[in-house]
Design a protein around this motif. Structure first.
Motif, mmCIF file in Angstrom:
data_model
loop_
_atom_site.group_PDB
_atom_site.id
_atom_site.type_symbol
_atom_site.label_atom_id
_atom_site.label_comp_id
_atom_site.label_asym_id
_atom_site.label_seq_id
_atom_site.Cartn_x
_atom_site.Cartn_y
_atom_site.Cartn_z
ATOM 1 N N GLU A 1 1.049 -1.593 0.211
ATOM 2 C CA GLU A 1 -0.105 0.007 0.155
ATOM 3 C C GLU A 1 0.495 1.390 -0.588
ATOM 4 O OE1 GLU A 1 -3.438 1.218 2.648
ATOM 5 O OE2 GLU A 1 -3.494 -1.053 2.242
ATOM 6 N N LEU A 2 2.071 1.167 0.862
ATOM 7 C CA LEU A 2 2.238 2.230 1.051
ATOM 8 C C LEU A 2 3.423 2.569 -0.423
ATOM 9 C CD1 LEU A 2 4.051 1.878 4.306
ATOM 10 C CD2 LEU A 2 2.922 4.335 4.102
ATOM 11 N N PHE A 3 3.629 1.306 -0.915
ATOM 12 C CA PHE A 3 4.897 1.333 -2.228
ATOM 13 C C PHE A 3 3.399 1.877 -3.561
ATOM 14 C CE2 PHE A 3 5.231 -0.808 -6.281
ATOM 15 C CZ PHE A 3 6.175 -0.431 -6.931
ATOM 16 N N ARG A 4 2.556 1.795 -3.279
ATOM 17 C CA ARG A 4 1.589 2.322 -4.145
ATOM 18 C C ARG A 4 1.367 4.123 -4.194
ATOM 19 N NH1 ARG A 4 -2.274 -3.351 -4.812
ATOM 20 N NH2 ARG A 4 -1.154 -3.401 -6.489
ATOM 21 N N ASP A 5 1.436 3.696 -2.570
ATOM 22 C CA ASP A 5 0.458 5.706 -2.560
ATOM 23 C C ASP A 5 2.351 6.778 -2.306
ATOM 24 O OD1 ASP A 5 -2.102 4.937 -2.436
ATOM 25 O OD2 ASP A 5 -2.155 4.634 0.084
ATOM 26 N N GLU A 6 3.462 5.873 -2.598
ATOM 27 C CA GLU A 6 4.093 7.076 -2.686
ATOM 28 C C GLU A 6 5.669 6.672 -3.670
ATOM 29 O OE1 GLU A 6 5.657 8.127 1.832
ATOM 30 O OE2 GLU A 6 4.031 7.164 2.231
ATOM 31 N N ARG A 7 6.274 7.057 -3.503
ATOM 32 C CA ARG A 7 7.274 7.728 -4.523
ATOM 33 C C ARG A 7 8.908 6.896 -3.141
ATOM 34 N NH1 ARG A 7 12.140 9.252 -6.265
ATOM 35 N NH2 ARG A 7 12.954 9.264 -8.156
ATOM 36 N N PHE A 8 9.234 5.690 -4.294
ATOM 37 C CA PHE A 8 10.376 4.982 -3.304
ATOM 38 C C PHE A 8 12.000 5.059 -4.809
ATOM 39 C CE2 PHE A 8 7.300 4.315 -0.310
ATOM 40 C CZ PHE A 8 7.991 5.123 0.907
ATOM 41 N N ASP A 9 12.932 5.570 -3.801
ATOM 42 C CA ASP A 9 14.225 5.149 -4.813
ATOM 43 C C ASP A 9 14.505 3.398 -4.532
ATOM 44 O OD1 ASP A 9 14.229 7.976 -5.353
ATOM 45 O OD2 ASP A 9 14.537 8.258 -3.592
ATOM 46 N N LEU A 10 13.713 3.018 -3.474
ATOM 47 C CA LEU A 10 14.959 1.937 -3.160
ATOM 48 C C LEU A 10 14.015 1.022 -2.095
ATOM 49 C CD1 LEU A 10 17.538 0.446 -3.227
ATOM 50 C CD2 LEU A 10 17.711 0.600 -1.015
ATOM 51 N N LEU A 11 13.751 -0.339 -1.944
ATOM 52 C CA LEU A 11 12.572 -1.095 -1.375
ATOM 53 C C LEU A 11 13.793 -1.614 -0.691
ATOM 54 C CD1 LEU A 11 10.615 0.471 -3.638
ATOM 55 C CD2 LEU A 11 9.088 -1.630 -2.963
ATOM 56 N N ILE A 12 13.549 -2.717 0.623
ATOM 57 C CA ILE A 12 14.333 -3.444 1.462
ATOM 58 C C ILE A 12 13.137 -4.797 1.628
ATOM 59 C CG2 ILE A 12 16.165 -4.222 3.135
ATOM 60 C CD1 ILE A 12 17.301 -1.264 3.026
ATOM 61 N N LEU A 13 13.062 -5.577 1.287
ATOM 62 C CA LEU A 13 11.850 -6.488 1.957
ATOM 63 C C LEU A 13 11.991 -7.534 2.186
ATOM 64 C CD1 LEU A 13 10.764 -6.493 -1.752
ATOM 65 C CD2 LEU A 13 9.635 -4.143 0.144
ATOM 66 N N ASP A 14 11.793 -8.012 3.781
ATOM 67 C CA ASP A 14 12.387 -9.138 4.202
ATOM 68 C C ASP A 14 11.332 -10.243 3.123
ATOM 69 O OD1 ASP A 14 13.342 -10.550 6.532
ATOM 70 O OD2 ASP A 14 11.587 -11.077 7.404
ATOM 71 N N VAL A 15 12.418 -11.017 3.611
ATOM 72 C CA VAL A 15 11.446 -12.793 2.861
ATOM 73 C C VAL A 15 10.497 -13.165 3.777
ATOM 74 C CG1 VAL A 15 11.152 -14.542 2.119
ATOM 75 C CG2 VAL A 15 13.316 -13.256 2.208
ATOM 76 N N MET A 16 10.378 -13.168 5.146
ATOM 77 C CA MET A 16 9.654 -13.736 5.965
ATOM 78 C C MET A 16 8.319 -12.465 6.992
ATOM 79 S SD MET A 16 9.640 -16.874 5.733
ATOM 80 C CE MET A 16 9.114 -17.186 6.630
ATOM 81 N N LEU A 17 7.286 -12.447 5.719
ATOM 82 C CA LEU A 17 6.367 -11.791 6.312
ATOM 83 C C LEU A 17 5.328 -12.090 6.419
ATOM 84 C CD1 LEU A 17 7.351 -8.033 3.970
ATOM 85 C CD2 LEU A 17 7.870 -8.423 6.158
ATOM 86 N N PRO A 18 4.371 -11.620 7.422
ATOM 87 C CA PRO A 18 2.690 -11.612 7.607
ATOM 88 C C PRO A 18 2.013 -10.773 6.177
ATOM 89 C CG PRO A 18 3.569 -9.897 9.174
ATOM 90 C CD PRO A 18 4.647 -10.601 7.984
#
Length: 240
Positions: free
Chosen positions: A51-68
């Motif tokens: 949701e945040l990604f779709r609503d805002e502009r980011f230069d980089l994403l850091i994603l944990d593999v295991m997420l709820p």
């Protein structure tokens, strides 16, 4: 040790979206990266992150593999449906299937937790350099039309940073594009995995060659399976 900087090759702070469900890690990564001048936004689950990604502009994403809810692999796939933003995956298992799955989903790189802040910052800076990469002039031996290198039905515009197959544009992530530019600068020449790790991912000899293999697989899906040839025991080469 990386020096503290308020920005990375920009007049504004680099905006980073961190999606990590562990409260302590999320807070510690956020505070640590803010000390390096990054503008941090954090989420505790994949759906909130999307949701945040779709609503805002980011230069980089850091994603944990295991997420709820929506895990990091699924989140990366959803991001890649619409965006080529650099993605760094974090995994608690360095030799697990989640690393391969993350790279197959379109992630540019990964780190294994626990990760030192200096290592994390170095990986972030490497990804951002790839995202703003400017290639060297094309070699005179390449078949070219101005700044466009042509290899059969594949055309690589090194000035406009655009790629097409049979005249149709192909969307590549910054990492995929830089790997292709390495091949295009040396058509018909075998590039060893450690050479690509050093030139693209900025790894030393201890880098994980899986990032190269998975990136080449993604390029083959986009450019055609026969365009990049495997030379067993050595590496890969771009067919002229």
């Amino acid at each position: 040790m990386p020096s503290l900087t308020p920005t990375e090759a920009s007049s504004r702070p680099v905006r980073v979206l961190l999606v990590e469900d562990d409260d302590l890690m999320r807070r510690s990564f956020t505070v640590a990266l803010e000390r390096y001048g990054y503008e941090m936004t954090a989420a505790a689950d994949g759906l909130t992150g999307l949701e945040l990604f779709r609503d805002e502009r980011f230069d980089l994403l850091i994603l944990d593999v295991m997420l709820p809810g929506l895990d990091g692999i699924g989140l990366c796939r959803r991001v890649r449906e619409t965006s080529l933003v650099p993605v760094l995956m974090m995994s608690a298992r360095g030799d697990g299937l989640d690393v391969v799955a993350g790279l197959e989903a379109g992630a540019d790189d990964y780190v294994v937790k626990p990760v030192d802040t200096y290592v994390l910052v170095a990986r972030i800076r490497s990804l951002l350099r790839r995202a703003t990469y400017a290639p060297a002039p094309a070699p005179s031996s390449a078949a070219s039309d101005g700044e466009v290198l042509v290899f059969g039905d594949l055309a690589v515009d090194t000035a406009g940073m655009e790629v097409s197959v049979c005249g149709k544009p192909v969307a590549l992530t910054p990492t995929e594009l830089k790997v292709l530019l390495e091949f295009a600068a040396h058509p018909g020449v075998v590039l060893e995995r450690h050479t690509l790790l050093r030139n693209v991912w900025e790894y030393g000899w201890d880098g994980d060659s899986r990032v190269v293999d998975l990136c080449v697989q993604r390029l083959r899906r986009k450019l055609g399976r026969d365009r990049i040839e495997t030379v067993r025991g050595f590496g890969y080469k771009l067919r002229r």
